[in-house]
Design a protein around this motif. Structure first.
Motif, PDB file in Angstrom:
ATOM      1  N   ALA A  30       0.830  -1.208   0.000  1.00  0.00           N
ATOM      2  CA  ALA A  30       0.000   0.000   0.000  1.00  0.00           C
ATOM      3  C   ALA A  30       0.865   1.260   0.000  1.00  0.00           C
ATOM      4  CB  ALA A  30      -0.936   0.002   1.204  1.00  0.00           C
ATOM      5  N   VAL A  31       1.968   1.230   0.733  1.00  0.00           N
ATOM      6  CA  VAL A  31       2.847   2.398   0.801  1.00  0.00           C
ATOM      7  C   VAL A  31       3.547   2.629  -0.535  1.00  0.00           C
ATOM      8  CG1 VAL A  31       4.830   3.411   1.999  1.00  0.00           C
ATOM      9  CG2 VAL A  31       3.155   2.086   3.282  1.00  0.00           C
ATOM     10  N   LEU A  32       3.798   1.568  -1.286  1.00  0.00           N
ATOM     11  CA  LEU A  32       4.469   1.704  -2.580  1.00  0.00           C
ATOM     12  C   LEU A  32       3.533   2.218  -3.668  1.00  0.00           C
ATOM     13  CD1 LEU A  32       6.658  -1.540  -2.611  1.00  0.00           C
ATOM     14  CD2 LEU A  32       7.289   0.776  -1.885  1.00  0.00           C
ATOM     15  N   ASP A  33       2.248   2.256  -3.380  1.00  0.00           N
ATOM     16  CA  ASP A  33       1.239   2.753  -4.321  1.00  0.00           C
ATOM     17  C   ASP A  33       0.730   4.097  -3.793  1.00  0.00           C
ATOM     18  OD1 ASP A  33      -1.374   3.295  -5.487  1.00  0.00           O
ATOM     19  OD2 ASP A  33      -1.380   1.239  -6.225  1.00  0.00           O
ATOM     20  N   ARG A  34       1.051   5.175  -4.500  1.00  0.00           N
ATOM     21  CA  ARG A  34       0.719   6.508  -3.976  1.00  0.00           C
ATOM     22  C   ARG A  34      -0.774   6.707  -3.752  1.00  0.00           C
ATOM     23  NH1 ARG A  34       4.815  11.059  -6.585  1.00  0.00           N
ATOM     24  NH2 ARG A  34       6.741  10.004  -5.950  1.00  0.00           N
ATOM     25  N   GLN A  35      -1.582   6.182  -4.652  1.00  0.00           N
ATOM     26  CA  GLN A  35      -3.024   6.343  -4.502  1.00  0.00           C
ATOM     27  C   GLN A  35      -3.529   5.595  -3.270  1.00  0.00           C
ATOM     28  OE1 GLN A  35      -4.856   8.484  -6.423  1.00  0.00           O
ATOM     29  NE2 GLN A  35      -6.416   8.093  -4.870  1.00  0.00           N
ATOM     30  N   LYS A  36      -3.059   4.356  -3.076  1.00  0.00           N
ATOM     31  CA  LYS A  36      -3.459   3.589  -1.892  1.00  0.00           C
ATOM     32  C   LYS A  36      -2.946   4.247  -0.618  1.00  0.00           C
ATOM     33  CE  LYS A  36      -3.810  -0.958  -4.093  1.00  0.00           C
ATOM     34  NZ  LYS A  36      -3.252  -2.355  -4.138  1.00  0.00           N
ATOM     35  N   LEU A  37      -1.752   4.803  -0.679  1.00  0.00           N
ATOM     36  CA  LEU A  37      -1.182   5.453   0.504  1.00  0.00           C
ATOM     37  C   LEU A  37      -2.034   6.634   0.931  1.00  0.00           C
ATOM     38  CD1 LEU A  37       1.093   5.651   2.566  1.00  0.00           C
ATOM     39  CD2 LEU A  37       2.414   6.981   0.896  1.00  0.00           C
ATOM     40  N   ARG A  38      -2.519   7.397  -0.032  1.00  0.00           N
ATOM     41  CA  ARG A  38      -3.399   8.533   0.316  1.00  0.00           C
ATOM     42  C   ARG A  38      -4.681   8.053   0.990  1.00  0.00           C
ATOM     43  NH1 ARG A  38      -1.916  10.191  -5.050  1.00  0.00           N
ATOM     44  NH2 ARG A  38      -0.387  11.880  -4.986  1.00  0.00           N
ATOM     45  N   THR A  39      -5.144   6.883   0.583  1.00  0.00           N
ATOM     46  CA  THR A  39      -6.348   6.321   1.195  1.00  0.00           C
ATOM     47  C   THR A  39      -6.068   5.841   2.610  1.00  0.00           C
ATOM     48  OG1 THR A  39      -7.172   5.624  -0.977  1.00  0.00           O
ATOM     49  CG2 THR A  39      -8.143   4.569   0.953  1.00  0.00           C
ATOM     50  N   VAL A  40      -4.925   5.192   2.801  1.00  0.00           N
ATOM     51  CA  VAL A  40      -4.567   4.665   4.125  1.00  0.00           C
ATOM     52  C   VAL A  40      -4.335   5.809   5.111  1.00  0.00           C
ATOM     53  CG1 VAL A  40      -2.831   3.378   5.403  1.00  0.00           C
ATOM     54  CG2 VAL A  40      -3.622   2.524   3.202  1.00  0.00           C
ATOM     55  N   LEU A  41      -3.625   6.849   4.659  1.00  0.00           N
ATOM     56  CA  LEU A  41      -3.364   8.019   5.505  1.00  0.00           C
ATOM     57  C   LEU A  41      -4.292   9.146   5.058  1.00  0.00           C
ATOM     58  CD1 LEU A  41       0.556   7.922   5.567  1.00  0.00           C
ATOM     59  CD2 LEU A  41      -1.045   6.902   7.203  1.00  0.00           C
ATOM     60  N   ALA A  49      12.246   0.536   0.333  1.00  0.00           N
ATOM     61  CA  ALA A  49      12.313   1.548   1.388  1.00  0.00           C
ATOM     62  C   ALA A  49      12.448   2.947   0.805  1.00  0.00           C
ATOM     63  CB  ALA A  49      13.484   1.247   2.318  1.00  0.00           C
ATOM     64  N   ILE A  50      13.266   3.082  -0.231  1.00  0.00           N
ATOM     65  CA  ILE A  50      13.463   4.402  -0.833  1.00  0.00           C
ATOM     66  C   ILE A  50      12.193   4.867  -1.537  1.00  0.00           C
ATOM     67  CG2 ILE A  50      14.889   5.774  -2.379  1.00  0.00           C
ATOM     68  CD1 ILE A  50      16.249   4.601   0.215  1.00  0.00           C
ATOM     69  N   VAL A  51      11.511   3.955  -2.241  1.00  0.00           N
ATOM     70  CA  VAL A  51      10.250   4.323  -2.891  1.00  0.00           C
ATOM     71  C   VAL A  51       9.220   4.721  -1.836  1.00  0.00           C
ATOM     72  CG1 VAL A  51       8.344   3.492  -4.320  1.00  0.00           C
ATOM     73  CG2 VAL A  51      10.692   2.891  -4.916  1.00  0.00           C
ATOM     74  N   ALA A  52       9.202   4.000  -0.704  1.00  0.00           N
ATOM     75  CA  ALA A  52       8.280   4.372   0.385  1.00  0.00           C
ATOM     76  C   ALA A  52       8.569   5.786   0.877  1.00  0.00           C
ATOM     77  CB  ALA A  52       8.404   3.368   1.528  1.00  0.00           C
ATOM     78  N   ILE A  53       9.854   6.121   1.054  1.00  0.00           N
ATOM     79  CA  ILE A  53      10.225   7.472   1.494  1.00  0.00           C
ATOM     80  C   ILE A  53       9.817   8.503   0.441  1.00  0.00           C
ATOM     81  CG2 ILE A  53      12.205   8.976   1.945  1.00  0.00           C
ATOM     82  CD1 ILE A  53      13.554   6.559   3.299  1.00  0.00           C
ATOM     83  N   MET A  54      10.030   8.183  -0.835  1.00  0.00           N
ATOM     84  CA  MET A  54       9.648   9.100  -1.911  1.00  0.00           C
ATOM     85  C   MET A  54       8.143   9.389  -1.871  1.00  0.00           C
ATOM     86  SD  MET A  54      12.000   7.403  -4.932  1.00  0.00           S
ATOM     87  CE  MET A  54      11.365   8.410  -6.278  1.00  0.00           C
ATOM     88  N   ASN A  55       7.351   8.353  -1.683  1.00  0.00           N
ATOM     89  CA  ASN A  55       5.891   8.530  -1.658  1.00  0.00           C
ATOM     90  C   ASN A  55       5.441   9.302  -0.419  1.00  0.00           C
ATOM     91  OD1 ASN A  55       5.768   7.147  -4.054  1.00  0.00           O
ATOM     92  ND2 ASN A  55       4.983   5.244  -3.178  1.00  0.00           N
ATOM     93  N   PRO A 114      15.809  19.329   0.923  1.00  0.00           N
ATOM     94  CA  PRO A 114      14.433  19.581   1.396  1.00  0.00           C
ATOM     95  C   PRO A 114      13.824  18.349   2.063  1.00  0.00           C
ATOM     96  CG  PRO A 114      14.529  19.455  -1.013  1.00  0.00           C
ATOM     97  CD  PRO A 114      15.940  19.540  -0.528  1.00  0.00           C
ATOM     98  N   VAL A 115      14.304  17.157   1.689  1.00  0.00           N
ATOM     99  CA  VAL A 115      13.815  15.936   2.334  1.00  0.00           C
ATOM    100  C   VAL A 115      14.184  15.930   3.805  1.00  0.00           C
ATOM    101  CG1 VAL A 115      13.919  13.407   2.322  1.00  0.00           C
ATOM    102  CG2 VAL A 115      13.950  14.659   0.157  1.00  0.00           C
ATOM    103  N   GLY A 116      15.364  16.497   4.138  1.00  0.00           N
ATOM    104  CA  GLY A 116      15.811  16.534   5.530  1.00  0.00           C
ATOM    105  C   GLY A 116      14.907  17.320   6.447  1.00  0.00           C
ATOM    106  N   LYS A 117      14.060  18.173   5.877  1.00  0.00           N
ATOM    107  CA  LYS A 117      13.129  18.950   6.705  1.00  0.00           C
ATOM    108  C   LYS A 117      11.971  18.103   7.224  1.00  0.00           C
ATOM    109  CE  LYS A 117      14.023  23.451   4.543  1.00  0.00           C
ATOM    110  NZ  LYS A 117      15.250  23.050   3.862  1.00  0.00           N
TER     111      LYS A 117
END
Length: 280
Positions: A76-87, A105-111, A171-174
């Protein structure tokens, strides 16, 4: 999509249900399989000369020393649309822990970073790592860490934002805090995990259970596979039984002598094209 295409082939007979057990009969050398169906049709027995396990794997989960965070499903975290639904609550303060340094893990952080900068201004990421990021490297006619190193967009994002010398000014560090940990299961990680509202584990995949296999009624335990030819093993070769896909990947060795499991749809196809003709 793939299964729909297979169903249309004239030489494919599709059966829907769960294969709970399969028993190999030495004479006349065939497999007898019991299929449990959720459809109105009764449970059936099927027969085949060979069986090929393409049963897949699921994201690995380990026990954490703090049980309060909600565990997010990696898919779910790797799918941006599903992630928006979960959170879905954009106004809540969220702290999402990401465990691992893998491609997933990196894709999860990106999303999650995308959410934090677009729709979830109160979202923060805690990144739990136990080692350095590794990257795939183009060599002379081959790729170093072809199956384990970061590639493409995830590699570019990591190099530009997540390396130690870049994170503070990125900017990710913020919105991301990096937490060094040798073992996320250690009790010393409890204070860090206690501040997380959610956690996603991106630490690899574990083979899903396969049906119970037997030879003439004798149940086989501890099934493994030969990563060179795909034959299933139980001390010795299991007759006329094979495995493929992410649950039973090919082992490859690069010119530098490094061994990896070859993972990816195209790699699975190439592997099967090579070994399947030898399966009787």
């Amino acid at each position: 999509m793939l299964t729909d295409g297979l169903r249309r082939l004239p030489n494919v007979e599709a059966h829907v249900g769960n294969m709970a057990e399969a028993d190999f009969q030495p004479s006349p050398a065939f497999w007898s399989m019991r299929l449990y169906s959720r459809n109105p049709e009764p449970n059936r027995k099927l027969y085949s000369w060979n069986i090929i396990m393409c049963t897949g794997s699921s994201p690995t989960r380990i026990s954490l020393p703090y049980s309060s965070p909600t565990i997010l499903d990696l898919d779910a975290v790797l799918d941006r649309q599903k992630l928006r639904t979960v959170l879905s609550r954009t106004d809540e303060k969220l702290v999402v822990g990401v465990v691992g340094t893998s491609h997933s893990a990196i894709v999860a952080i990106m999303n999650l970073y995308d959410l934090a900068t677009r729709t979830h201004p109160r979202l923060h990421i805690k990144w739990f790592v136990r080692g350095r990021l590794t990257y795939a490297v183009e060599m002379d006619g081959w790729i170093l860490r072809d199956n384990t190193g970061l590639k493409g967009a995830s590699a570019e994002f990591a190099r530009e934002n997540l390396e130690d010398e870049k994170l503070a000014d990125s900017p990710v560090g913020k919105v991301l805090t990096k937490v060094e940990c040798l073992d996320i299961r250690d009790v010393s990680m409890k204070p860090h995990l206690s501040s997380c509202t959610h956690v996603v584990q991106a630490i690899g995949f574990t083979r899903d259970p396969i049906p119970q296999l037997a030879i003439d009624g004798r149940v086989l335990n501890g099934i493994t596979h030969d990563p060179i030819n795909g034959i299933l093993l139980n001390h010795a070769a299991v007759p006329q039984a094979y495995g493929a896909g992410i649950a039973f990947p090919e082992r490859v060795t690069d010119p530098a002598g490094n061994t990896e499991s070859a993972v990816g749809l195209w790699k699975f196809i190439k592997y099967l094209q090579r070994v399947a003709p030898s399966w009787r």
